[in-house]
Design an enzyme around this catalytic site. Structure first.
Site, PDB file in Angstrom:
ATOM      1  N   CYS A   2       0.874  -1.176   0.000  1.00 37.36           N
ATOM      2  CA  CYS A   2       0.000   0.000   0.000  1.00 37.36           C
ATOM      3  C   CYS A   2       0.907   1.221   0.000  1.00 37.36           C
ATOM      4  O   CYS A   2       2.119   1.096   0.070  1.00 37.36           O
ATOM      5  CB  CYS A   2      -0.862  -0.001   1.254  1.00 37.36           C
ATOM      6  SG  CYS A   2      -1.803  -1.506   1.455  1.00 37.36           S
ATOM      7  N   ARG A  27       1.335   1.576  -5.950  1.00 37.40           N
ATOM      8  CA  ARG A  27       1.585   0.597  -4.890  1.00 37.40           C
ATOM      9  C   ARG A  27       0.321  -0.135  -4.476  1.00 37.40           C
ATOM     10  O   ARG A  27       0.358  -1.077  -3.677  1.00 37.40           O
ATOM     11  CB  ARG A  27       2.191   1.288  -3.662  1.00 37.40           C
ATOM     12  CG  ARG A  27       3.485   2.016  -3.896  1.00 37.40           C
ATOM     13  CD  ARG A  27       3.974   2.697  -2.626  1.00 37.40           C
ATOM     14  NE  ARG A  27       4.161   1.717  -1.584  1.00 37.40           N
ATOM     15  CZ  ARG A  27       5.262   0.965  -1.478  1.00 37.40           C
ATOM     16  NH1 ARG A  27       6.219   1.104  -2.357  1.00 37.40           N
ATOM     17  NH2 ARG A  27       5.370   0.077  -0.518  1.00 37.40           N
ATOM     18  N   TRP A  74      -3.802  -1.824  -1.307  1.00 38.01           N
ATOM     19  CA  TRP A  74      -3.930  -3.049  -2.110  1.00 38.01           C
ATOM     20  C   TRP A  74      -4.339  -4.115  -1.121  1.00 38.01           C
ATOM     21  O   TRP A  74      -3.546  -4.504  -0.254  1.00 38.01           O
ATOM     22  CB  TRP A  74      -2.615  -3.386  -2.802  1.00 38.01           C
ATOM     23  CG  TRP A  74      -2.759  -4.531  -3.772  1.00 38.01           C
ATOM     24  CD1 TRP A  74      -3.440  -4.541  -4.952  1.00 38.01           C
ATOM     25  CD2 TRP A  74      -2.223  -5.855  -3.627  1.00 38.01           C
ATOM     26  NE1 TRP A  74      -3.354  -5.772  -5.556  1.00 38.01           N
ATOM     27  CE2 TRP A  74      -2.623  -6.594  -4.774  1.00 38.01           C
ATOM     28  CE3 TRP A  74      -1.449  -6.492  -2.682  1.00 38.01           C
ATOM     29  CZ2 TRP A  74      -2.271  -7.941  -4.961  1.00 38.01           C
ATOM     30  CZ3 TRP A  74      -1.094  -7.818  -2.871  1.00 38.01           C
ATOM     31  CH2 TRP A  74      -1.506  -8.535  -3.996  1.00 38.01           C
ATOM     32  N   ASN A 100       1.121   0.217   5.991  1.00 37.99           N
ATOM     33  CA  ASN A 100       1.488  -0.597   4.831  1.00 37.99           C
ATOM     34  C   ASN A 100       2.235  -1.806   5.366  1.00 37.99           C
ATOM     35  O   ASN A 100       3.213  -1.668   6.091  1.00 37.99           O
ATOM     36  CB  ASN A 100       2.385   0.206   3.876  1.00 37.99           C
ATOM     37  CG  ASN A 100       2.958  -0.690   2.782  1.00 37.99           C
ATOM     38  OD1 ASN A 100       2.298  -1.639   2.363  1.00 37.99           O
ATOM     39  ND2 ASN A 100       4.180  -0.433   2.359  1.00 37.99           N
ATOM     40  N   GLY A 101       1.768  -3.018   5.020  1.00 40.27           N
ATOM     41  CA  GLY A 101       2.434  -4.241   5.467  1.00 40.27           C
ATOM     42  C   GLY A 101       1.402  -5.251   5.921  1.00 40.27           C
ATOM     43  O   GLY A 101       0.210  -5.116   5.650  1.00 40.27           O
ATOM     44  N   GLU A 482       9.706 -14.314 -19.936  1.00 35.72           N
ATOM     45  CA  GLU A 482       9.437 -12.888 -19.684  1.00 35.72           C
ATOM     46  C   GLU A 482       8.369 -12.370 -20.646  1.00 35.72           C
ATOM     47  O   GLU A 482       7.458 -11.652 -20.249  1.00 35.72           O
ATOM     48  CB  GLU A 482      10.720 -12.088 -19.799  1.00 35.72           C
ATOM     49  CG  GLU A 482      10.554 -10.575 -19.673  1.00 35.72           C
ATOM     50  CD  GLU A 482       9.874 -10.131 -18.390  1.00 35.72           C
ATOM     51  OE1 GLU A 482       9.784 -10.927 -17.440  1.00 35.72           O
ATOM     52  OE2 GLU A 482       9.406  -8.978 -18.340  1.00 35.72           O
ATOM     53  N   LYS A 486       4.748 -10.776 -19.417  1.00 36.33           N
ATOM     54  CA  LYS A 486       4.279  -9.454 -19.867  1.00 36.33           C
ATOM     55  C   LYS A 486       2.872  -9.556 -20.444  1.00 36.33           C
ATOM     56  O   LYS A 486       1.984  -8.787 -20.116  1.00 36.33           O
ATOM     57  CB  LYS A 486       5.226  -8.886 -20.935  1.00 36.33           C
ATOM     58  CG  LYS A 486       6.555  -8.410 -20.431  1.00 36.33           C
ATOM     59  CD  LYS A 486       6.514  -7.053 -19.738  1.00 36.33           C
ATOM     60  CE  LYS A 486       6.392  -7.047 -18.262  1.00 36.33           C
ATOM     61  NZ  LYS A 486       7.205  -7.801 -17.403  1.00 36.33           N
ATOM     62  N   GLU A 489       0.084 -10.598 -17.757  1.00 34.70           N
ATOM     63  CA  GLU A 489      -0.212  -9.703 -16.627  1.00 34.70           C
ATOM     64  C   GLU A 489      -0.925  -8.422 -17.057  1.00 34.70           C
ATOM     65  O   GLU A 489      -1.570  -7.781 -16.229  1.00 34.70           O
ATOM     66  CB  GLU A 489       1.043  -9.378 -15.833  1.00 34.70           C
ATOM     67  CG  GLU A 489       2.056  -8.493 -16.489  1.00 34.70           C
ATOM     68  CD  GLU A 489       3.187  -8.143 -15.523  1.00 34.70           C
ATOM     69  OE1 GLU A 489       2.952  -7.937 -14.332  1.00 34.70           O
ATOM     70  OE2 GLU A 489       4.332  -8.106 -15.988  1.00 34.70           O
ATOM     71  N   HIS A 505       6.883 -33.296 -25.894  1.00 33.69           N
ATOM     72  CA  HIS A 505       6.630 -34.186 -24.743  1.00 33.69           C
ATOM     73  C   HIS A 505       5.275 -33.914 -24.114  1.00 33.69           C
ATOM     74  O   HIS A 505       5.092 -34.116 -22.913  1.00 33.69           O
ATOM     75  CB  HIS A 505       7.758 -34.008 -23.720  1.00 33.69           C
ATOM     76  CG  HIS A 505       9.087 -34.382 -24.279  1.00 33.69           C
ATOM     77  ND1 HIS A 505       9.479 -35.687 -24.523  1.00 33.69           N
ATOM     78  CD2 HIS A 505      10.113 -33.608 -24.730  1.00 33.69           C
ATOM     79  CE1 HIS A 505      10.690 -35.709 -25.060  1.00 33.69           C
ATOM     80  NE2 HIS A 505      11.109 -34.462 -25.194  1.00 33.69           N
ATOM     81  N   LYS A 604       2.423  -2.690  -7.948  1.00 35.13           N
ATOM     82  CA  LYS A 604       3.794  -2.547  -8.439  1.00 35.13           C
ATOM     83  C   LYS A 604       4.799  -3.178  -7.498  1.00 35.13           C
ATOM     84  O   LYS A 604       5.758  -3.797  -7.939  1.00 35.13           O
ATOM     85  CB  LYS A 604       4.143  -1.068  -8.621  1.00 35.13           C
ATOM     86  CG  LYS A 604       5.540  -0.825  -9.176  1.00 35.13           C
ATOM     87  CD  LYS A 604       5.720  -1.458 -10.544  1.00 35.13           C
ATOM     88  CE  LYS A 604       7.117  -1.262 -11.074  1.00 35.13           C
ATOM     89  NZ  LYS A 604       7.352  -2.019 -12.319  1.00 35.13           N
TER      90      LYS A 604
HETATM   91  C1  AGP Z   1       6.821  -7.713 -13.519  1.00 32.83           C
HETATM   92  O1  AGP Z   1       6.210  -7.241 -14.715  1.00 32.83           O
HETATM   93  C2  AGP Z   1       5.821  -7.927 -12.422  1.00 32.83           C
HETATM   94  N1  AGP Z   1       5.133  -6.724 -12.133  1.00 32.83           N
HETATM   95  C3  AGP Z   1       6.369  -8.626 -11.198  1.00 32.83           C
HETATM   96  O2  AGP Z   1       6.598  -9.956 -11.589  1.00 32.83           O
HETATM   97  C4  AGP Z   1       7.698  -8.089 -10.611  1.00 32.83           C
HETATM   98  O3  AGP Z   1       8.756  -8.313 -11.517  1.00 32.83           O
HETATM   99  C5  AGP Z   1       8.011  -8.865  -9.313  1.00 32.83           C
HETATM  100  O4  AGP Z   1       6.967  -8.611  -8.395  1.00 32.83           O
HETATM  101  C6  AGP Z   1       9.352  -8.493  -8.674  1.00 32.83           C
HETATM  102  O5  AGP Z   1       9.334  -7.134  -8.298  1.00 32.83           O
HETATM  103  P1  AGP Z   1      10.739  -6.458  -7.874  1.00 32.83           P
HETATM  104  O6  AGP Z   1      11.630  -6.525  -9.067  1.00 32.83           O
HETATM  105  O7  AGP Z   1      10.368  -5.057  -7.486  1.00 32.83           O
HETATM  106  O8  AGP Z   1      11.297  -7.246  -6.722  1.00 32.83           O
END
Ligand code: AGP
Length: 609
Positions: A2, A27, A74, A100-101, A482, A486, A489, A505, A604
């Site tokens: 958050c 966040r 969040w 936050n936490g 990767e 992308k 998500e 396989h 994020k």
């Molecule tokens: C990446 O597109 C994602 N948003 C997520 O997987 C991110 O890479 C992951 O949470 C790690 O975050 P960080 O690099 O801030 O540790």
């Protein structure tokens, strides 16, 4: 994950808090709220939904007052709702808290408060416990009450607190969640991250774990967990608000994709001498230090984990050191062979991912040396590492990580070359040749990004697909992971990546007429075999998009679309081959009408386990 913000000064607090929260929505953004002090009492207004909901309420019924706290959420405990939003107060609304936490022992404390002190809770959150606990301990000193309350908390927290009986004081404290202090003229700020306060001040203090800040208009004082005063250097922030804003782009994600040439160039140039030799100031390991290392362990999450997979290939190839790579959420629960001969490398854009932080602490406990690749100066992961290689990507706001990833790959290139230099596993001439190739990458990235329109058309043709496969061999299979992350998500399409050789396989059963298959074939030593895999899926009706080096042959007779990358060494192509897939994900998400920068269910910075 958050965002919290607090203000005390001579401005209207509501305006400052809303500005700050708008910079922290990355966040978490499923609800928001503020608490303002005025006329001997605290008024709280909070709403589920985006910050705009709250701003509308405040516009309709403004709140006067020059001290306040705010929160953008969040959800972890309790669904997004007005009641579960922060700030939380005790029953008499004498104490207000934003948090936050995650408080791991909140149920025990909640039960104790309910049974022993007949406290009535109004939300499902863990955070509300904190407000009641502080009120329980409050006599006539808010700082003491916060210290007593937090001494009982287990878990992660960044907390800001105010009391109706202390109108000239905010208290904030952190453990495992980020918190910074902004220093102004007769005004002071606290926030989860720098963009929240950058409009008002560039001078910040980073709080360490366990530290508490006592915030007054005339100044701030910091104490450690033993209540001992702490002297902290002011950090002057040198990037401006604009760089944390969209600057005319439709989305942060496109802006950040376009910023990759600059980010990769910065990350490289800061580490080369005028003569073009390596100068890795953040990497203090000596030849002797590295000689003691018999294994490297790379740990990260999500996109950063994928960067770690490439890091493995580079360190093994250049420095001839065995490397294992693991996702942080699994690492701690394995039978670990980590000791003083292990070099532990954490990779984290935010530097606040709790899984990665916890893994780092476990490795340190076992005697490993810790090196971090991170994009946020002063973040928790960075501060707890022995060495830090910062990526100079600038603030990354979009939830989908792009420029952080390519700058992480550049950092791994330089780190692996430095290790090779220290171990003598590569001749200086070879190292200089690779550096010469690295220097071309920023312009080559720019060249790939000119394919935007072609990629946008591809997205327009396929955005309705319900399944997409990403294939590759060697480092191409790592980059395929990767590309798939992308796409899924931000477009919400069910996509996945698999080593091309694995298709036969079982997975090839998924191929049907029109299935979109993105096949990376940039690794020369397995190029022919990857072409065969393309033929296999093509023969079963797949629509194949091939990503290859510019001089690749035969592929035009097999694939439906061929994306050609500027020519470079196979060891460097990952920084280029990821780009078309970033763009494909971006344009597909737009075609599907999604919120590109804030995709559903995500935030994020994942600061919960
Ligand atoms: C990446 O597109 C994602 N948003 C997520 O997987 C991110 O890479 C992951 O949470 C790690 O975050 P960080 O690099 O801030 O540790």
């Amino acid at each position: 994950m958050c965002g919290i913000v607090g203000y005390i000064g001579n401005k209207q607090a509501t305006e400052v808090l809303l500005e700050g929260l708008s910079r922290l929505e990355y966040r978490g953004y499923d609800s928001a709220g503020v608490a303002i002090f005025s006329d001997q009492h605290i008024t709280v207004k909070k709403r589920a939904g985006r910050l705009a909901n709250l701003a509308g309420v405040l516009e309709h019924s403004p709140m006067e007052g020059q001290m306040g706290i705010g929160h953008t959420r969040w959800a972890t405990h309790g669904a997004p709702s007005d009641q579960n939003s922060h700030p939380h107060t005790n029953e008499t609304e004498a104490i207000a808290v934003v948090h936050n936490g995650i408080i791991e022992n909140y149920m025990d404390i909640k039960q104790w408060l309910q049974e022993t002190h007949k406290i009535v809770f109004r939300s499902e959150t863990d955070s509300e416990v904190i407000a009641h606990l502080i009120a329980h301990y409050y006599e006539n000193d808010l700082k003491v009450a916060v210290q007593k309350a937090t001494a009982r908390l287990q878990g992660a927290y960044a907390i800001a607190v105010m009391s109706k009986d202390e109108p000239d004081r905010l208290i904030a404290v952190r453990k495992d969640s980020p918190l910074i202090v902004g220093k102004g003229e007769n005004e002071n700020f606290i926030a989860s991250d720098i963009p929240a306060i950058l409009k008002y001040t560039r001078d910040v203090y980073f709080l360490e774990n366990g530290e508490l800040v006592d915030l007054k208009r005339e100044g701030v004082s910091i104490v450690d967990e033993f209540d001992r005063p702490v002297e902290r250097e002011v950090f002057h922030v040198n990037w401006d608000l604009a760089s944390a804003e969209k600057e005319g782009y439709p989305h942060f994600m496109l802006k950040e994709i376009e910023e990759q040439p600059a980010g990769v160039r910065e990350t490289l140039n800061q580490r080369l001498t005028a003569e073009g030799n390596l100068n890795l100031e953040g990497l203090t390991m000596t030849e002797d230090d590295l000689a003691k290392v018999n294994q490297v362990v790379i740990v990260a999450c999500g996109t950063a984990y994928h960067a770690g997979l490439i890091g493995k290939a580079l360190i093994e190839r250049y420095a001839k050191i065995p490397v294992t790579v693991d996702v942080a959420s699994e690492f701690r629960y394995r039978d670990l062979f980590v000791d003083e001969h292990t070099l532990f490398i954490a990779v984290s854009q935010s530097g606040e991912t709790l899984d990665t932080l916890a893994a780092l602490r476990e490795a340190k406990r076992r005697g490993a040396r810790v090196l971090t690749i991170c994009n946020v100066v002063g973040s928790s992961v960075a501060r707890e590492s022995d060495d830090v290689m910062y990526t100079w990507a600038g603030p990354e706001i979009a939830v989908a990580s792009t420029k952080a990833f390519t700058t992480q790959l550049m950092a791994f290139q330089l780190m692996a070359l430095r290790f090779a230099e220290l171990r003598g596993s590569m001749a200086q001439e070879e190292i200089r040749t690779v550096i010469h190739e690295l220097k071309k990458l920023p312009d080559q990235i720019q060249q790939v990004l000119t394919m935007k329109d072609e990629i946008s058309n591809l997205a327009n043709q396929h955005f309705h697909k319900d399944k997409v496969l990403f294939l590759g061999r060697g480092m191409d299979s790592d980059i395929a992971l990767e590309g798939s992350l992308k796409l899924k998500e931000i477009s919400y399409i069910n996509s996945f990546a698999i080593a091309a050789g694995e298709m036969k396989h079982g997975t090839i059963a998924l191929i049907e007429e029109g299935t979109l298959v993105i096949c990376l074939a940039t690794q020369k030593h397995v190029y022919e075999k990857t072409l065969s895999n393309m033929k296999e899926v093509k023969a079963r009706g797949a629509y194949v998009v091939a990503i290859v080096q510019e001089d690749a042959e035969q592929v035009d007779d097999i694939a439906d679309v061929v994306i050609r990358l500027p020519k470079t060494s196979s060891m460097l192509t990952p920084i280029l081959s990821v780009l078309p897939m970033q763009l494909l994900a971006y344009y597909t998400s737009i075609e599907r009408g999604n919120d590109v920068d804030k995709p559903r269910n995500l935030a994020k910075s994942v600061t919960v386990e």
